[in-house]
Enzyme design. Structure first.
Site, short mmCIF file in Angstrom:
data_model
loop_
_atom_site.label_atom_id
_atom_site.label_comp_id
_atom_site.label_asym_id
_atom_site.label_seq_id
_atom_site.Cartn_x
_atom_site.Cartn_y
_atom_site.Cartn_z
N ASP A 1 95.61 39.15 11.51
CA ASP A 1 95.32 38.09 12.49
C ASP A 1 94.64 38.75 13.69
O ASP A 1 95.30 39.33 14.55
CB ASP A 1 96.62 37.39 12.90
CG ASP A 1 96.40 36.35 14.01
OD1 ASP A 1 95.26 36.22 14.50
OD2 ASP A 1 97.38 35.67 14.38
N LYS B 1 89.76 33.00 22.10
CA LYS B 1 90.15 34.16 22.87
C LYS B 1 88.89 34.96 23.24
O LYS B 1 88.50 35.02 24.38
CB LYS B 1 91.14 35.04 22.10
CG LYS B 1 92.32 34.29 21.48
CD LYS B 1 93.21 33.66 22.49
CE LYS B 1 94.27 32.70 22.00
NZ LYS B 1 94.96 32.90 20.78
N TRP C 1 103.24 35.98 17.69
CA TRP C 1 102.32 35.37 16.73
C TRP C 1 102.55 35.84 15.31
O TRP C 1 102.46 35.05 14.36
CB TRP C 1 100.86 35.58 17.16
CG TRP C 1 100.47 34.68 18.29
CD1 TRP C 1 100.08 35.05 19.54
CD2 TRP C 1 100.43 33.24 18.28
NE1 TRP C 1 99.82 33.94 20.31
CE2 TRP C 1 100.02 32.82 19.56
CE3 TRP C 1 100.73 32.27 17.32
CZ2 TRP C 1 99.89 31.47 19.92
CZ3 TRP C 1 100.59 30.93 17.66
CH2 TRP C 1 100.18 30.54 18.94
C1 LIG Z 1 96.09 32.18 20.01
C2 LIG Z 1 96.59 32.86 18.81
C3 LIG Z 1 96.97 32.17 17.64
C4 LIG Z 1 96.95 30.66 17.58
O1 LIG Z 1 95.66 30.18 17.56
P1 LIG Z 1 95.37 28.60 17.36
O2 LIG Z 1 93.89 28.57 17.21
O3 LIG Z 1 95.89 27.90 18.55
O4 LIG Z 1 96.08 28.17 16.12
C5 LIG Z 1 97.41 32.90 16.56
N1 LIG Z 1 97.47 34.24 16.59
C6 LIG Z 1 97.11 34.94 17.68
C7 LIG Z 1 97.18 36.43 17.66
C8 LIG Z 1 96.66 34.27 18.82
O5 LIG Z 1 96.31 34.97 19.91
#
Ligand SMILES: *Cc1c(COP(=O)(O)O)cnc(C)c1O
Length: 362
Positions: A174, A198, A103
């Site tokens: 993030d 999540k 990611w």
């Molecule tokens: C799931 C995830 C994303 C992507 O999220 P979306 O809402 O599908 O864009 C980005 N970064 C991390 C760390 C993730 O776990």
């Protein structure tokens, strides 16, 4: 034996049963207003209550200081991969992207559309295990507008627990699979964001916690929907928000608070993840290749030494009521995502299954 079915999906992921039951009970006639929550205006007094509460709970749970604002954005965490460089590139037109896994690298690739970001690889091996180098050793550039990193790589199950301490740098995180899983010191960051699916609720909303001073950055020519200042001025309702997700997030936040807040979940998350890692480490049958200092408490990845048993493992696990354990296709194997909503009993059941499977097939 515990007959319950447990869902280890990485995202969208399981939500607290208590919350889902409440949603169900109130679905047709929310709070006796004679309509469903998804049938009323986002500008109504009723919905405004939900907005107010979700901000209030987040502030309390995360101890968010006054100089920050909370935005509820659309477009997922990926939307933020674009919004961040668009809003925050400044005099250097360059940013540092820490590369610890899938990611964080995706964020770097997106930023490449707007500038020449630095791809700073921070993985190293200690005794054959993947680990992340200390922040002191990260090769940051003097002339960059911000640093971006990801404290929990959801796919690989790699976490960075060290807190950032970079002088005079804007720090962005993030926190998609990390927020509310353990204590964090918001003051160490200028902006953090997390897509909801999540650990916070259903998909559709991304929470952005940003220092007010960053809203004053220029860049007025970017799409309004990605513009932080505009989102702030319009109270995250520049367009019609995903009201259903927002509502469920407010219920999840209330549930987290009721259970004992982040302190409670940090303790139980340590307990749950330790239990599973202990099982993996105790055997020659299962492998996890992440160094203990960087093991995720949210996403636990593991492999079978004998890969021929992979399909059978999944099939038997399914039969046993343990669902969605398949690892992400880029690394294969298995992944147990055990966010706040996963009770200890789910991990205990997984561990007892793993012991039985090992005894049968080793
Ligand atoms: C799931 C995830 C994303 C992507 O999220 P979306 O809402 O599908 O864009 C980005 N970064 C991390 C760390 C993730 O776990």
């Amino acid at each position: 034996m515990n007959k319950k079915i447990y869902n280890f999906s990485a995202g969208p992921a399981m939500l607290p049963e208590e919350v889902l039951k409440k949603v169900k009970k109130n679905f047709l006639n929310w709070n006796n207003i004679g309509a469903s929550i998804i049938e009323i205006s986002h500008r109504s007094i009723e919905f405004n209550e939900i907005i107010k509460n979700s901000k209030k709970y987040l502030k309390e749970l995360l101890n968010i200081p006054k100089e920050y604002v909370i935005l509820f954005c659309q477009g997922g965490a990926r939307g933020q991969f674009s919004a961040i460089p668009m809003n925050l590139l400044n005099k250097f037109n360059c940013a540092d992207y820490i590369n610890s896994g899938y990611w964080s690298y995706q964020a770097f690739l997106e930023a490449k559309k707007y500038c020449f970001p630095n791809n700073i690889y921070v993985r190293e091996y200690i005794n054959g295990k993947i680990s992340i180098s200390n922040m002191k050793k990260w090769l940051l550039h003097k002339n960059s507008d911000y640093i971006h990193y990801c404290p929990n790589e959801t796919i690989e199950g790699i976490s960075i627990y060290e807190e950032p301490n970079f002088k005079d740098k804007i720090v962005i995180g993030d926190f998609s699979s990390y927020l509310l899983s353990q204590k964090i010191n918001i003051k160490k960051y200028d902006l953090i964001y997390a897509s909801a699916q999540k650990n916070l609720g259903p998909s559709g909303i991304t929470i952005v916690i940003i220092k007010k001073s960053l809203l004053e950055y220029k860049n007025s020519d970017i799409p309004s929907i990605l513009n932080y200042k505009k989102n702030f001025l319009f109270q995250s309702m520049l367009n019609t928000p995903v009201t259903f997700s927002w509502y469920i997030i407010s219920l999840v936040l209330k549930w987290v608070k009721k259970k004992g807040g982040i302190d409670y979940f940090e303790k139980i998350n340590i307990k749950k993840s330790n239990l599973l890692y202990q099982k993996i480490d105790d055997s020659n049958f299962y492998i996890n290749n992440i160094h203990s200092k960087n093991r995720s408490r949210m996403n636990i990845t593991f492999q079978l030494k004998n890969k021929k048993l992979n399909d059978l493992f999944l099939k038997e696990a399914n039969k046993f009521g343990l669902k969605f354990l398949k690892g992400h296709k880029i690394i294969g194997g298995f992944r147990a995502s055990i966010y706040n909503a996963m009770p200890l009993s789910g991990v205990e059941k997984l561990v007892s299954f793993m012991i039985d499977f090992e005894n049968k097939f080793k």
